[in-house]
Write an enzyme that holds these catalytic residues in place. Structure first.
Site, short mmCIF file in Angstrom:
data_model
loop_
_atom_site.label_atom_id
_atom_site.label_comp_id
_atom_site.label_asym_id
_atom_site.label_seq_id
_atom_site.Cartn_x
_atom_site.Cartn_y
_atom_site.Cartn_z
N TYR A 117 0.84 -1.20 0.00
CA TYR A 117 0.00 0.00 0.00
C TYR A 117 0.88 1.25 0.00
O TYR A 117 0.65 2.19 -0.77
CB TYR A 117 -0.92 -0.01 1.22
N LYS B 121 0.91 4.00 -3.02
CA LYS B 121 0.51 5.39 -2.82
C LYS B 121 1.69 6.35 -3.03
O LYS B 121 1.51 7.49 -3.46
CB LYS B 121 -0.11 5.58 -1.44
#
Length: 251
Positions: free
Chosen positions: A156, A160
């Protein structure tokens, strides 16, 4: 005077629009005048109901963005149904939690494919149309982990961080064509993705202690930022990552 935040006559695509942040952004864009194509792999009946109650048009386009296969279909269907495409909000995303020492390849690939690979290729498909028409707005949903490392979410964080870089790259290439590319970085927002953190009393208390606003954000807190970046008011805003975080990064 003309309202620079008015989105009347514009058509927006919002991915992951069935709930949470995606739903809130879709409804906010509709409240500002836009019609909305709600894209996702699960039904978005509630979102459609909220948008139509505002007097705007909403259509559901079923697409599983865990692969890039449907990205062309999303753009083509939107233009076929609405006649145009002005705004793309890349919101769909997933998260997998595990210690870095134990993280699996399948969890890495699943998150990167949804959160980064599909974001690029959907932006590419929409960007080809927007560049031809000489105007467009792309808004990516980044994260606090675009700026920070976090813990137990390696894929993640990588995805991002990649979204932040991709936002700047696309802005650099497409600004001269009248297409703006920016991102919103939500802070700790109360959604399904953060349910585990909210349920962990120790983590929840530590998070709240650091947020100057003293509360978790709500999905609706992101609506104004999305309308701004989608509107003429942000015509000279390019490659920016706008934190909506209750002051988290300022702490």
């Amino acid at each position: 005077m003309t309202n620079p935040f008015d989105l009347t006559g514009r058509v927006a695509v919002v991915t992951g629009a069935n709930t949470g942040i995606g739903q809130a952004i879709a409804v906010a864009l509709a409240a500002a005048g836009a019609d909305v194509a709600c894209v996702g792999r699960t039904p978005a009946a509630e979102t459609v109901e909220k948008i139509t109650a505002l007097g705007r048009r909403a259509e559901v386009i079923a697409a599983d963005l865990s692969t890039i296969a449907p990205v062309g279909q999303v753009v083509d269907e939107t233009i076929a149904r609405f006649g145009r495409l002005d705004i793309l909000v890349n919101n769909a995303g997933i998260i997998r939690r595990a210690d870095a020492l134990d993280f699996t390849e399948s969890d890495w690939d699943a998150v990167i494919d949804t959160n980064l690979k599909s974001v690029f290729f959907l932006s590419q498909a929409a960007g080809r149309h927007m560049v031809r028409q000489g105007r467009g707005r792309i808004i990516n949903i980044a994260s606090m982990l675009t700026f920070q490392g976090g813990i137990r979410v390696p894929s993640y964080t990588a995805s991002k961080s990649g979204v932040g870089g991709l936002t700047k790259l696309l802005a650099n290439e497409w600004a001269k064509h009248g297409v703006t590319v920016n991102a919103i970085a939500p802070g700790y927002i109360a959604t399904n993705n953060t349910a585990a953190l909210q349920a962990d009393a120790t983590r929840n208390a530590a998070i709240l202690d650091r947020i100057p606003a003293g509360r978790w954000g709500e999905p609706g807190d992101l609506g104004g930022a999305a309308v701004f970046l989608a509107s003429d008011a942000a015509a000279y805003v390019q490659g920016h990552i706008l934190a909506v975080d209750g002051g988290w990064l300022a702490r």
